[in-house]
Design a protein around this motif. Structure first.
Motif, short mmCIF file in Angstrom:
data_model
loop_
_atom_site.label_atom_id
_atom_site.label_comp_id
_atom_site.label_asym_id
_atom_site.label_seq_id
_atom_site.Cartn_x
_atom_site.Cartn_y
_atom_site.Cartn_z
N ALA A 54 0.84 -1.20 0.00
CA ALA A 54 0.00 0.00 0.00
C ALA A 54 0.88 1.25 0.00
O ALA A 54 1.78 1.38 0.83
N GLY A 55 0.63 2.16 -0.92
CA GLY A 55 1.31 3.44 -0.93
C GLY A 55 2.53 3.49 -1.85
O GLY A 55 3.34 2.57 -1.88
N LYS A 56 2.65 4.57 -2.61
CA LYS A 56 3.78 4.73 -3.53
C LYS A 56 5.09 4.89 -2.79
O LYS A 56 6.15 4.49 -3.27
N TYR A 57 5.03 5.50 -1.59
CA TYR A 57 6.25 5.67 -0.80
C TYR A 57 6.86 4.31 -0.48
O TYR A 57 8.06 4.10 -0.63
N SER A 58 6.02 3.37 -0.03
CA SER A 58 6.51 2.04 0.30
C SER A 58 7.03 1.33 -0.94
O SER A 58 8.08 0.65 -0.88
N ASP A 59 6.34 1.46 -2.06
CA ASP A 59 6.81 0.83 -3.29
C ASP A 59 8.23 1.29 -3.62
O ASP A 59 9.10 0.47 -3.98
N PHE A 60 8.47 2.58 -3.48
CA PHE A 60 9.78 3.13 -3.84
C PHE A 60 10.85 2.71 -2.83
O PHE A 60 11.90 2.17 -3.21
N THR A 61 10.59 2.93 -1.54
CA THR A 61 11.62 2.66 -0.54
C THR A 61 11.92 1.17 -0.42
O THR A 61 13.08 0.77 -0.26
N VAL A 62 10.88 0.33 -0.49
CA VAL A 62 11.11 -1.11 -0.39
C VAL A 62 11.91 -1.62 -1.57
O VAL A 62 12.84 -2.41 -1.41
N SER A 63 11.56 -1.17 -2.79
CA SER A 63 12.31 -1.62 -3.96
C SER A 63 13.77 -1.18 -3.89
O SER A 63 14.68 -1.96 -4.22
N VAL A 64 14.01 0.05 -3.43
CA VAL A 64 15.39 0.53 -3.29
C VAL A 64 16.15 -0.31 -2.26
O VAL A 64 17.30 -0.71 -2.49
N LYS A 65 15.51 -0.59 -1.13
CA LYS A 65 16.18 -1.39 -0.09
C LYS A 65 16.45 -2.80 -0.56
O LYS A 65 17.51 -3.38 -0.27
N TRP A 66 15.53 -3.40 -1.30
CA TRP A 66 15.75 -4.74 -1.82
C TRP A 66 16.93 -4.78 -2.80
O TRP A 66 17.76 -5.68 -2.75
N ILE A 67 16.98 -3.79 -3.68
CA ILE A 67 18.08 -3.73 -4.64
C ILE A 67 19.41 -3.51 -3.92
O ILE A 67 20.41 -4.17 -4.19
N TRP A 68 19.39 -2.57 -2.96
CA TRP A 68 20.61 -2.26 -2.21
C TRP A 68 21.08 -3.48 -1.41
O TRP A 68 22.27 -3.78 -1.35
N ASN A 69 20.12 -4.18 -0.81
CA ASN A 69 20.46 -5.36 -0.03
C ASN A 69 21.00 -6.48 -0.93
O ASN A 69 21.92 -7.22 -0.54
N PHE A 70 20.46 -6.59 -2.14
CA PHE A 70 20.90 -7.64 -3.06
C PHE A 70 22.36 -7.44 -3.46
O PHE A 70 23.15 -8.38 -3.49
N PHE A 71 22.72 -6.20 -3.75
CA PHE A 71 24.08 -5.94 -4.23
C PHE A 71 25.10 -5.74 -3.11
O PHE A 71 26.26 -6.14 -3.24
N PHE A 72 24.66 -5.14 -2.00
CA PHE A 72 25.63 -4.76 -0.97
C PHE A 72 25.37 -5.40 0.40
O PHE A 72 26.18 -5.23 1.31
N GLY A 73 24.25 -6.13 0.54
CA GLY A 73 23.96 -6.76 1.82
C GLY A 73 23.77 -5.78 2.95
O GLY A 73 24.14 -6.06 4.10
#
Length: 428
Positions: free
Chosen positions: A397-416
């Motif tokens: 729910a919410g565009k803010y969550s879509d953006f921040t969650v996707s960024v954190k997932w990508i960041w976590n994938f590459f840099f842990g």
């Protein structure tokens, strides 16, 4: 308007919010009741407990959904029962009269009557529980880092022994995420010998993830074991006192952390709503989702037992079931308002959207019809993980969550990187 019928919905979960959104477009008055002022995206609770995400990224203010709908009112309170004869919902803040009532209160953790486990283990069905578990896990490493003396080896290992009970999606996802968090801690806790850190996944049945085929079940086990998780099948818990976990094979596991992901049951008040319930406390509903014996009370989602149309077992307690049931209930309520009788209402038919679970970074399994992707498929590995991310992002729910969650997932994938490793509770 004076002629508006009053629909009361208990629970702001997936089913309750979906139903309120749909009914908000009609000429009815709606009261949405929940004990929290937010809608929680429960499938990602394990990511809060393992510091991938913060609480605000999987919780959304309920009133925000309905700010443009004057016919929807939110009522912050805890439902305690239903008086069907007087047509009132009872809450801890008084009674609410209804014309139509929908029970969509979700579920809570099922400890299957094991009081010692209920007292001492960590559940993960609420936001508070996930945040408490996150603080506890970090605390355990902090405590272990202070007990470096050889004389404290047994005590230290008890702090570093983590046991997850339940081989469903929650248990599998928690195990994979916890192992990745431990990899981050390896770089930060210099005084800990990480050979002493142990993660165990216990499953009482002979397989994990019962909703996927055997080959994907074995793939899941293989991936977890490769990550370092000790996966044990046909192993059940008998007792836990907060220090030692006793198993059905007689083994005693010394641990300060037992994470219970072994089952769910309906909220306690559901049994006081005037109808027959199953062993998990769920109301056994009719094909049209009405509560038996009532012409105006419906039950959907995790608090409803729906087993019709040749189903071998009740529908699972997952979000797609709740949201699809919400759509059917909306049609049935409007049909009742239009003058139809209960026997003329539409019967609910579930459309299987498939099953998926992530096992960790870049690893997941998926199976079944996938309408969102346009075809049927069985997949594992990176593609399944990417599909899992996509499906979960579009449901947030919410565009803010879509953006921040996707960024954190990508960041976590590459840099842990996991920046939510904040302890909120005091350390003894």
């Amino acid at each position: 308007m004076a002629d508006q019928k009053h629909v009361v919905i208990v629970g702001a979960g997936f089913g309750g919010v979906r139903l309120a959104k749909e009914l908000a477009k009609e000429n009815v008055r709606i009261t949405l009741v929940d004990r929290h002022n937010y809608h929680l995206f429960q499938p990602l609770l394990y990511q809060v407990s393992t510091a991938v995400l913060s609480a605000g990224e999987i919780a959304y203010p309920t009133r925000e959904f309905f700010k443009n709908y004057k016919n929807v009112e939110f009522f912050l309170g805890k439902a305690t029962g239903v008086d069907q004869e007087r047509r009132v919902l009872m809450t801890n803040h008084g009674e609410i009269a209804y014309d139509y009532l929908v029970l969509a209160a979700g579920a809570t953790t099922n400890f299957f009557g094991n009081e010692s486990v209920a007292r001492n283990s960590y559940a993960m069905k609420t936001l508070q529980e996930a945040m408490t578990l996150r603080s506890h896990i970090i605390h355990e490493f902090e405590r272990a880092s202070k007990k470096t003396s050889p004389s404290l080896t047994e005590e230290r290992r008890r702090h570093l022994n983590f046991v997850i009970v339940g081989g469903g999606a929650t248990g599998i996802e928690m195990a994979g995420a916890l192992m990745e968090l431990i990899q981050i801690f390896k770089k930060e806790f210099h005084s800990i010998n990480f050979d002493e850190v142990h993660v165990t996944l216990l499953e009482a049945m002979g397989s994990v993830l019962p909703m996927v085929p055997p080959d994907l079940q074995q793939y899941t086990i293989d991936v977890l074991r490769k990550k370092g998780v000790d996966v044990r099948l046909n192993t059940a818990v008998t007792e836990y006192d907060g220090n030692d976990l006793k198993l059905n094979n007689g083994e005693v596991v010394p641990t300060k952390t037992v994470i219970w992901a072994a089952g769910v049951r309906a909220q306690d008040f559901i049994k006081d709503c005037g109808s027959k319930v199953d062993r998990a406390g769920r109301i056994i509903v009719e094909e049209n989702l009405l509560v038996p014996g009532s012409d105006c009370v419906f039950a959907i989602g995790d608090c409803a037992n729906f087993q019709h149309g040749g189903l071998e077992r009740p529908l699972p307690t997952v979000a797609p079931v709740a949201t699809q049931e919400a759509m059917q209930v909306k049609e049935n309520i409007m049909a009742l308002i239009a003058g139809k009788t209960p026997d003329q209402l539409g019967k609910f038919v579930y459309k299987d959207l498939g099953a998926m679970a992530t096992i960790g970074k870049g690893e997941a399994v998926m199976n079944g019809p996938m309408p969102l992707l346009g075809f049927t498929m069985k997949a594992k590995g990176f593609f399944a993980w990417f599909a899992w991310m996509f499906v979960h992002l579009i449901r947030l729910a919410g565009k803010y969550s879509d953006f921040t969650v996707s960024v954190k997932w990508i960041w976590n994938f590459f840099f842990g990187t996991r920046v939510s490793r904040i302890i909120l509770s005091k350390m003894e």
